[in-house]
Enzyme design. Structure first.
Site, short mmCIF file in Angstrom:
data_model
loop_
_atom_site.label_atom_id
_atom_site.label_comp_id
_atom_site.label_asym_id
_atom_site.label_seq_id
_atom_site.Cartn_x
_atom_site.Cartn_y
_atom_site.Cartn_z
CG LEU A 76 -1.99 -1.04 1.34
CD1 LEU A 76 -2.72 -0.91 2.67
CD2 LEU A 76 -2.97 -0.92 0.18
CG ASP A 77 0.58 4.11 -3.09
OD1 ASP A 77 1.38 3.24 -3.50
OD2 ASP A 77 -0.31 4.62 -3.79
CE LYS A 78 5.92 8.53 4.62
NZ LYS A 78 7.09 9.44 4.50
CG HIS A 135 1.37 5.44 -7.22
ND1 HIS A 135 1.39 5.24 -5.86
CD2 HIS A 135 2.55 6.05 -7.53
CE1 HIS A 135 2.52 5.72 -5.36
NE2 HIS A 135 3.25 6.19 -6.35
#
Length: 241
Positions: A105-107, A187
């Site tokens: 998962l993105d930051k 993303h």
């Protein structure tokens, strides 16, 4: 089941470091089939032997599976020299198990993240061929409508030529939506929504397959998955495989 060194077996359980475990064994704190074993290199049957530490029976698991409510601001990585990772949130015992995030998962994205030391399991969850849906809640700028829903259903082609598999877009109201995908390109959900004129302000993963995060865990909390949880991930037939 092949025989294993006693110290490695205990180490895989994440009880303590390998050096600490050797000392525990040498002091006679570990028994195998009721008898104290003081040699760390002793070979034991992880499934057929009864192994106990200080009288408490231990059950060996070669692979471990956890779910976490990943908070925003934390990296989906095993280590990073400058920023906090999801493994910085778990117990020292878990860090000794060789766990890694299943996908990422993105930051700045929060929500359901799986941790395991089973590479085959991770590949099966991630691979689009498995048909496992990942569902996200998003708050966006801009306005989405039925035209956008149909575009998601058809499969978007992003500005750089990236082709996305057909996905579901559910409109919840002004600036809110649910997105369901079966792949995890870089993303991807953010790029899909941005391509429709709706840049993401907040993104949270709610479920993977039939495993739903819900409200049981605090931000950064985790729990070990049970057989029923894994069945939800892959479908009920997983119980038979």
């Amino acid at each position: 089941m092949p025989l294993m060194r006693l110290d490695k077996l205990l180490g895989d359980l994440g009880i303590a470091s390998r050096s600490e475990l050797r000392q525990m064994i040498k002091r006679g704190r570990v028994t195998v089939d009721g008898r104290a074993v003081t040699a760390p290199e002793t070979k034991v049957d992880s499934e057929g032997s009864s192994i106990a530490l200080d009288g408490e029976e231990l059950r060996y698991k070669s692979f471990r599976y956890y779910m976490m409510d990943k908070p925003a601001g934390v990296l989906s990585a095993t280590e990073d020299g400058r920023q906090k990772t999801v493994l910085d949130l778990v117990s020292p015992e878990m860090r000794r198990m060789g766990l890694f995030p299943v996908g990422r998962l993105d930051k700045d994205t929060s929500g359901l993240l799986l941790l395991t030391n089973d590479g085959d399991f991770a590949h099966r969850v991630i691979s689009p061929k498995s048909g496992i849906e990942k569902r996200y809640y998003a708050r966006v700028e801009g306005k989405l409508d039925e035209t956008d829903r149909e575009a998601f259903r058809q499969g978007l082609i992003l500005g750089d030529g990236t082709k996305c598999l057909p996905a579901e877009l559910e409109l919840l109201g002004e600036g809110e939506c649910l997105v369901t995908v079966m792949e995890g390109k870089y993303h991807q959900v953010k790029r899909m929504l941005a391509s429709r004129g709706a840049p993401v302000k907040q993104l949270r993963r709610l479920s993977i397959g039939g495993l739903v995060l819900g409200n049981e865990l605090p931000a950064g909390g985790w729990r070990e998955l049970e057989a029923a949880d894994i069945a939800k991930l892959f479908g009920q037939d997983a119980l038979e495989n």
